[in-house]
Design a protein around this motif. Structure first.
Motif, short mmCIF file in Angstrom:
data_model
loop_
_atom_site.label_atom_id
_atom_site.label_comp_id
_atom_site.label_asym_id
_atom_site.label_seq_id
_atom_site.Cartn_x
_atom_site.Cartn_y
_atom_site.Cartn_z
N ILE A 43 0.87 -1.18 0.00
CA ILE A 43 0.00 0.00 0.00
C ILE A 43 0.91 1.23 0.00
O ILE A 43 1.62 1.49 0.97
CB ILE A 43 -0.92 0.01 1.24
CG1 ILE A 43 -1.72 -1.29 1.35
CG2 ILE A 43 -1.86 1.22 1.19
CD1 ILE A 43 -2.50 -1.44 2.65
N ASP A 99 -2.44 4.64 -0.08
CA ASP A 99 -2.97 5.32 1.10
C ASP A 99 -3.04 6.81 0.78
O ASP A 99 -2.08 7.39 0.25
CB ASP A 99 -2.03 5.08 2.29
CG ASP A 99 -2.61 5.60 3.60
OD1 ASP A 99 -3.51 4.94 4.15
OD2 ASP A 99 -2.16 6.67 4.07
N SER A 136 -6.75 3.34 0.43
CA SER A 136 -6.91 3.43 1.88
C SER A 136 -7.12 4.90 2.21
O SER A 136 -6.27 5.74 1.89
CB SER A 136 -5.64 2.89 2.57
OG SER A 136 -5.60 3.28 3.94
N ASP A 141 -7.20 7.77 4.73
CA ASP A 141 -6.41 7.86 5.96
C ASP A 141 -6.60 9.20 6.67
O ASP A 141 -6.24 10.25 6.13
CB ASP A 141 -4.94 7.65 5.59
CG ASP A 141 -4.00 7.60 6.79
OD1 ASP A 141 -4.47 7.79 7.93
OD2 ASP A 141 -2.80 7.38 6.58
N LEU A 196 -10.58 0.93 2.10
CA LEU A 196 -10.04 0.57 3.40
C LEU A 196 -9.98 1.86 4.21
O LEU A 196 -9.29 2.81 3.80
CB LEU A 196 -8.65 -0.04 3.25
CG LEU A 196 -7.92 -0.44 4.53
CD1 LEU A 196 -8.67 -1.54 5.28
CD2 LEU A 196 -6.50 -0.89 4.23
N ASN A 228 -8.73 4.02 7.19
CA ASN A 228 -7.56 4.02 8.06
C ASN A 228 -7.63 5.26 8.97
O ASN A 228 -7.27 6.35 8.54
CB ASN A 228 -6.30 4.06 7.18
CG ASN A 228 -5.01 3.90 7.95
OD1 ASN A 228 -5.01 3.61 9.13
ND2 ASN A 228 -3.89 4.12 7.28
N SER A 229 -8.17 5.13 10.21
CA SER A 229 -8.21 3.89 10.97
C SER A 229 -9.15 4.07 12.17
O SER A 229 -9.70 5.14 12.40
CB SER A 229 -6.81 3.58 11.49
OG SER A 229 -6.36 4.68 12.29
N VAL A 260 -8.78 -0.41 9.10
CA VAL A 260 -7.53 -0.68 9.80
C VAL A 260 -7.77 -0.47 11.29
O VAL A 260 -8.24 0.59 11.71
CB VAL A 260 -6.40 0.24 9.32
CG1 VAL A 260 -5.14 0.03 10.17
CG2 VAL A 260 -6.08 -0.02 7.85
#
Length: 311
Positions: free
Chosen positions: A24, A64, A94, A96, A115, A117-118, A141
């Protein structure tokens, strides 16, 4: 077997046991990058675009995206960065941030299954982030610290991870959509930092059945020749069962260590990715003659024969 599926509009990436390690890309993050932070604050995303393209070209399967610029409108910046990155590449992202409003804006701007994060083990954070994860149908995450901070005892960090996985389940988020970050500390400050992560990754895999990730460069912070340490750490973490990492694929030593670990762990079927990356057909014969080895498909030579056995 646990598979965490992350997707963009047109591509899926699977993080999973006994699958190729997922790199990533970490570069789209203004933390510690003064010029990038200034450009993003001014609405200039040209460096974000360049970083996205370079990391994908280097082999990152995901990116990310972080827009934590001090004194800026982080939700607006993160949404703009997500849209821009998705317009130039099709790899999943991701999203973030430690700011819930920024996560919400990034998720709203995203096309696919991200995804997030987080989330940490802090009760207030779980109560705010996990409903967003559930509503978005995303993966998350899970960082193994809570209100008490980061424990130096890896078994305490394991229990924090267990608490997050259980809380996620209460919101309808399955364990396969929780990717745990066991928190790697700088090895220069804590000699046991590497061993702690390897211990934690094994427990997380066997006892909780979850995938894992980390901020890989943390392990070598403050040390010379950092890329060798980071790459070696990742190779050992892969041996322990780690399945992804937020890392810089532009660092050749780190990427090579990850790819070699995939080969040795049996996750690179027929060594196809390694061969594609490192060997051109036109050099096979020269490589074989120089090394005294064999080309793919040839039987390895016996060295020394009977004389070696009897002499």
């Amino acid at each position: 077997m646990t598979d965490t599926v992350i997707s963009s509009a047109t591509r899926e990436v699977v993080i999973g046991f006994d699958r190729p390690f997922v790199m990533i890309g970490e570069r789209i993050n203004p933390t510690g990058r003064k010029l990038l932070a200034e450009e993003m604050r001014a609405g200039d995303f040209s460096r974000v675009e360049a970083d996205a393209l370079a990391q994908v070209a280097a082999g990152a399967q995901m990116l990310d995206v972080n827009a934590g610029v001090p004194l800026a409108d982080e939700p607006a910046l993160l949404a703009s960065a997500v849209k821009l990155v998705q317009s130039v590449t099709d790899v999943p992202l991701s999203i973030d941030s430690s700011v819930i409003e920024a996560l919400e804006a990034g998720v709203d701007a995203y096309v696919g299954k991200p995804l997030i994060n987080s989330v940490t083990g802090e009760a207030e954070v779980m109560e705010r982030v996990l409903p967003l994860v559930a509503r978005a149908g995303a993966a998350v995450v899970a960082i193994s610290n809570d209100e008490t901070g980061i424990s130096t005892d890896p078994d305490v960090r394991f229990e924090v991870a267990r608490r997050i996985v259980n809380a996620a389940s209460d919101y309808g988020i399955p364990a396969h959509d929780v990717v745990v970050d066991p928190l790697v500390m700088p090895i220069g400050a804590m000699a046991t930092a590497g061993r702690q992560v390897f211990h934690l990754v094994r427990r997380l895999r066997v006892e909780l059945g979850v995938n894992t990730t980390c901020g890989a460069s943390n392990v070598s912070f403050g040390l010379p020749n950092r890329n060798v340490i980071t790459g070696t750490y990742l190779a050992m973490a892969i041996g322990a069962g780690m399945t992804s990492a937020i890392m810089n694929p532009l660092h050749a030593e780190v990427k090579a260590a990850v790819m070699a670990a995939d080969v040795l762990a049996g996750n690179d079927q027929n060594c196809a990715a390694w061969i594609a990356e490192h060997r051109d057909r036109s050099t096979l014969g020269a490589d074989r003659r120089a090394s005294g080895g064999t080309a793919p498909g040839e039987r390895p030579r016996r060295r020394g024969g009977r004389r070696a056995l009897t002499g």
